[in-house]
Design a protein around this motif. Structure first.
Motif, PDB file in Angstrom:
ATOM      1  N   SER A  72      -9.975   3.783  -6.486  1.00  0.00           N
ATOM      2  CA  SER A  72     -10.084   4.873  -5.518  1.00  0.00           C
ATOM      3  C   SER A  72     -11.517   5.383  -5.404  1.00  0.00           C
ATOM      4  O   SER A  72     -11.846   6.099  -4.467  1.00  0.00           O
ATOM      5  N   GLY A  77      -2.012   4.623  -3.956  1.00  0.00           N
ATOM      6  CA  GLY A  77      -2.472   3.334  -4.462  1.00  0.00           C
ATOM      7  C   GLY A  77      -1.517   2.242  -4.061  1.00  0.00           C
ATOM      8  O   GLY A  77      -1.067   2.180  -2.925  1.00  0.00           O
ATOM      9  N   ASN A 122       0.840  -1.198   0.000  1.00  0.00           N
ATOM     10  CA  ASN A 122       0.000   0.000   0.000  1.00  0.00           C
ATOM     11  C   ASN A 122       0.869   1.239   0.000  1.00  0.00           C
ATOM     12  O   ASN A 122       1.915   1.286   0.642  1.00  0.00           O
ATOM     13  N   PHE A 146      -6.460   2.451  -5.109  1.00  0.00           N
ATOM     14  CA  PHE A 146      -6.501   2.811  -3.698  1.00  0.00           C
ATOM     15  C   PHE A 146      -5.838   1.768  -2.811  1.00  0.00           C
ATOM     16  O   PHE A 146      -5.927   1.829  -1.600  1.00  0.00           O
TER      17      PHE A 146
END
Length: 197
Positions: free
Chosen positions: A93, A44, A40, A72
């Motif tokens: 996202s 993103g 992560n 995301f």
């Protein structure tokens, strides 16, 4: 039962550093010549790729630079050993999207076929496995969801790929409802036509 000779680690090197996100959702896949890690990142999912001698080939690239879609996180990286390809994925996202990039060759530093799958609910904590003619995707939705994506079309770069969705009855006492698909790996292939697990 079969017996194997244990092997030790013969190569160690540092992965991507902490990006101040919890959880980091660290994922890694190893093929014959490459190691691909995803974590992560604030923008993103971040990717780093090494060769098997530990040389960094791709230092830190955000998956959206490959897919062209705003991601995301919740990264998944998979080495599909039957096709000798890599699969990189994250959720979108906005909306209920899973963005999947399938390498066009055995080289994960090269070009990718990109797919955008829309799910009816947010595909939280999705996981992916290669099985026969499908990529099996599971996710934590109101009822545990299982998707079968047309692996043959995705490997060929067909612009549209079909997907089938199934649900499993929810567990009444567990709030987090995610199944884990079984991925085919190792030297024994599946029996032709056997169902995914």
């Amino acid at each position: 039962p079969s017996s194997r000779t244990p092997t030790g680690l013969n190569l160690q090197f540092a992965g991507q550093g902490y990006t101040n996100l919890n959880p980091s959702d660290n994922n890694m896949a190893s093929g014959p010549n490459h190691i691909v890690q995803m974590i992560n990142h604030g923008s993103g999912s971040s990717i780093r790729i090494w060769n098997k001698t530990g040389t960094v080939l791709v230092n830190q690239v955000i998956l959206s630079s490959i897919t062209g879609h705003g991601g995301f996180g919740d990264p998944v990286v998979l080495y599909d050993q039957l096709a000798n390809r890599y699969l990189l994925a994250e959720f979108g996202s906005s909306g209920n999207h899973i963005y999947i990039a399938v390498s066009q060759t055995a080289d994960p530093t090269g070009t990718y076929f990109v797919y955008d799958f829309t799910t009816p609910q947010f595909p939280d904590y999705f996981k992916i496995a290669a099985w026969g003619n499908s990529y099996i995707v599971t996710s934590n939705e109101n009822s545990p969801a299982v998707y079968a994506m047309d692996r043959t079309k995705m490997l060929a770069g067909t612009t549209t790929s079909t997907v089938q969705r199934f649900t499993v009855p929810a567990y009444p006492t567990i709030s987090f409802k995610a199944l884990t698909p079984v991925d085919l790996s190792g030297s024994t292939n599946q029996t032709a036509g056997s169902p995914a697990m």
